[in-house]
Structures are given as C-alpha cells and as structure tokens.
Design a protein around this motif. Sequence first.
Motif, PDB file in Angstrom:
ATOM      1  N   GLN A  61       0.916  -1.158  -0.010  1.00  0.00           N
ATOM      2  CA  GLN A  61       0.021   0.008   0.018  1.00  0.00           C
ATOM      3  C   GLN A  61       0.865   1.140  -0.063  1.00  0.00           C
ATOM      4  O   GLN A  61       2.204   1.335   0.449  1.00  0.00           O
ATOM      5  CB  GLN A  61      -0.827   0.201   1.381  1.00  0.00           C
ATOM      6  CG  GLN A  61      -2.236  -0.594   1.034  1.00  0.00           C
ATOM      7  CD  GLN A  61      -3.317  -0.231   1.986  1.00  0.00           C
ATOM      8  OE1 GLN A  61      -2.932  -0.278   3.173  1.00  0.00           O
ATOM      9  NE2 GLN A  61      -4.603   0.392   1.502  1.00  0.00           N
ATOM     10  N   GLY A  62       0.200   2.322  -0.537  1.00  0.00           N
ATOM     11  CA  GLY A  62       1.046   3.601  -0.520  1.00  0.00           C
ATOM     12  C   GLY A  62       0.786   4.090   0.712  1.00  0.00           C
ATOM     13  O   GLY A  62       0.128   3.803   1.543  1.00  0.00           O
ATOM     14  N   SER A  75      -2.468   5.886   1.699  1.00  0.00           N
ATOM     15  CA  SER A  75      -3.662   4.967   1.992  1.00  0.00           C
ATOM     16  C   SER A  75      -3.421   4.730   3.557  1.00  0.00           C
ATOM     17  O   SER A  75      -4.386   4.666   4.300  1.00  0.00           O
ATOM     18  CB  SER A  75      -3.688   3.787   1.113  1.00  0.00           C
ATOM     19  OG  SER A  75      -3.975   4.187  -0.126  1.00  0.00           O
TER      20      SER A  75
END
Length: 349
Positions: free
Chosen positions: A271-272, A275
């Motif tokens: 995930q970034g 997020s």
Amino acid sequence: MGFSTDNLKGFLLALLSSGFIGASFIIKKKGLRRAAAASGVRAGVGGYSYLLEPLWWVGMITMIVGEVANFVAYAFAPAVLVTPLGALSIIVSAVLAHFILNERLQGLGVLGCVMCIAGSVVIVIHAPQERPITSVQEIWSLATQPAFLLYVASVIVLVFVLAFHFAPRRGHSNVLIFTGICSLMGSLSVMSVKALGTSLKLTFEGMNQLIYPQTWFFMLVVLTCVITQMNYLNKALDTFNTAIVSPIYYVMFTTLTIVASVIMFKDWDGQGAGSIISEICGFIVVLSGTILLHVTKDSDRNLSRSMYAPLSPTLTTRLANENGELLKHVEDDMASSEETGGLRRHELY
C-alpha cells in the motif's frame, strides 16, 4: 475499492447482519430487565436467571441469525470490508432504544456516534484488497507467524487481567472493561471465522477442508470466543446504557479486528503511504468518537448523582431536630384534644 461479485454478496450479508444484531441488543436488554425484575438478581452481578426468560432467547436467536449472516459474509468479502459495516447496528440499536427503552444520547453522544461511523467509512474507503485464500493450511501458516502469535498472546494476557483483576473491582463503573473483553475475544474470533468460513466455502466448491485438523481447531476457537463474548456482553448490557454499549463495543471490536487482520494477512504490504495515513486518521476519528461517548456517559452519571446526593450532616441534624420538635407538638396537641374530648363526654353523662 472495486466491488467483485463476492464482495457484493459479503456487503449485502453484512448489512443484513447489522440489522439483526442491532435489534438483538434491544430485545436482549428487555429480556434482562424482565429477568432481573422477576428474580431480583441482575446479570451484571452474576445472575443467570435470564436463561429462563423467553424474551432473552428471542434476542439471542436474533443475534445468532445476524452472526450467521456475518459469518457467511466473511467467507465472501475481506474483514476490512465486513467489520466496519457493523456501524449500522449502532444506528439500529440507538433508534430502537429511543422508542422502546427510553434511552437517549446527548448531543456529544450523537456526535460521537457520527464520528465513529465517519471514521469507519474512511477506513473502508482506503482499506486494501484481501489476498485470495486457497486452503485452510494457508491461513494456518499466516496464523502461526511470530507477529500474529505475539498479538494472540497479548490478547490472552489482557483478557485474563481484565476478567480477573479489573472486572470484579471496576466492571460496574467502567464500560471499557466488559466491552474490552468482548472486543479482544472478538478480534480472535473473526480471524477464526474467516478461516472456518473459507474452509466451508472451499469444501462446498469440491475441495474438502474438513480433513485438516486446523479446521476443527479454528471451530473450537470460534466457540470459545463466542461464549466469552456472550457472557460479558450480557453483563455490559445489564450494567450500562444500550446506546453507550453498542457504539463503544463496535469501535473497539472494529479497531482490534482490523489490527489483527493487518498483522495476520499483512494488508498494508504494497500500500502507498497516503492510504496508510488515511487509515490511521480513520482510527483517530473513531477513537475521538469513543472519548465523546465517555464524556456523555460521565456527565449523565454525575448529574444523576448530584440529583440524588445525600444531605449534609448539619442540614440532616437540623431537619431531624425540627421534625422532632414538630412531632412533639403534634403529640401534645393530640393528647390535649383527647383530654378535652374526655371532659366533654364526662359532662354529657
């Protein structure tokens, strides 16, 4: 987060589950009140007379239906989608409590509920996609990771401390103790429900998972957690306002379940940063809502205590003296009236 066919099925089942579970809180609360009135012993202080109350069993059956729908939802959709949708049970229970139990939330309590729901929505929007599971053995390998084993050990220690140290002393004055036990056990039960639901789903699809001992172990964990949750949830409902128990239980249960899912399934891998930060902000909003709910509960309790506070010793003594003198004057008047009546009867004869 895109909606596949399985995700849509899980979403609809989660909505149905929230409706049944929210209603069950109210029905069980009515049953607990009837049982306490009939026996004189409340569930919050160790009474089990509610087991003979039919209305409580209606609430229990309603909750079981909701939990079954929730159980099936976990087989189709990830926990990060299904669990936060439990916020709808708060709305259902709050509305029914207003009309049936005459329980109301103050302005801060309503704001706390809104914040809890808003924070959960943020978590759902930014939740990662769940990795596909192909066998119960795969879940077992995830459950035996050192990080998740450390989480399980921490939960077990906290539950024992809360149940045997804090519950006897502060369980009837602090709503976090009973609901904390339910939420901690609930986070473990969801992981086991996910494993068991996946096993049954794969079995119905032709890949028999019942031959593996891990499936039966997960079933044993689910039963243990559910029985513990039921016991302490009854105590929480019997001791505190339903409109307070429902949101706090939901907030803690959702938070711990998502934490357990992140640790076990490594949901944040890939995930970034945006997020992840959004999910953390969602958690903060949810926790802030919990604080507001506690402020409302404490202010209501302090108000009720002040309304029924005992009189000061000086005032009590003064009233007692005045009442004693007044009673003495009344007795003297009655005595004199009797003497007068006796003299008048003597004159008549």
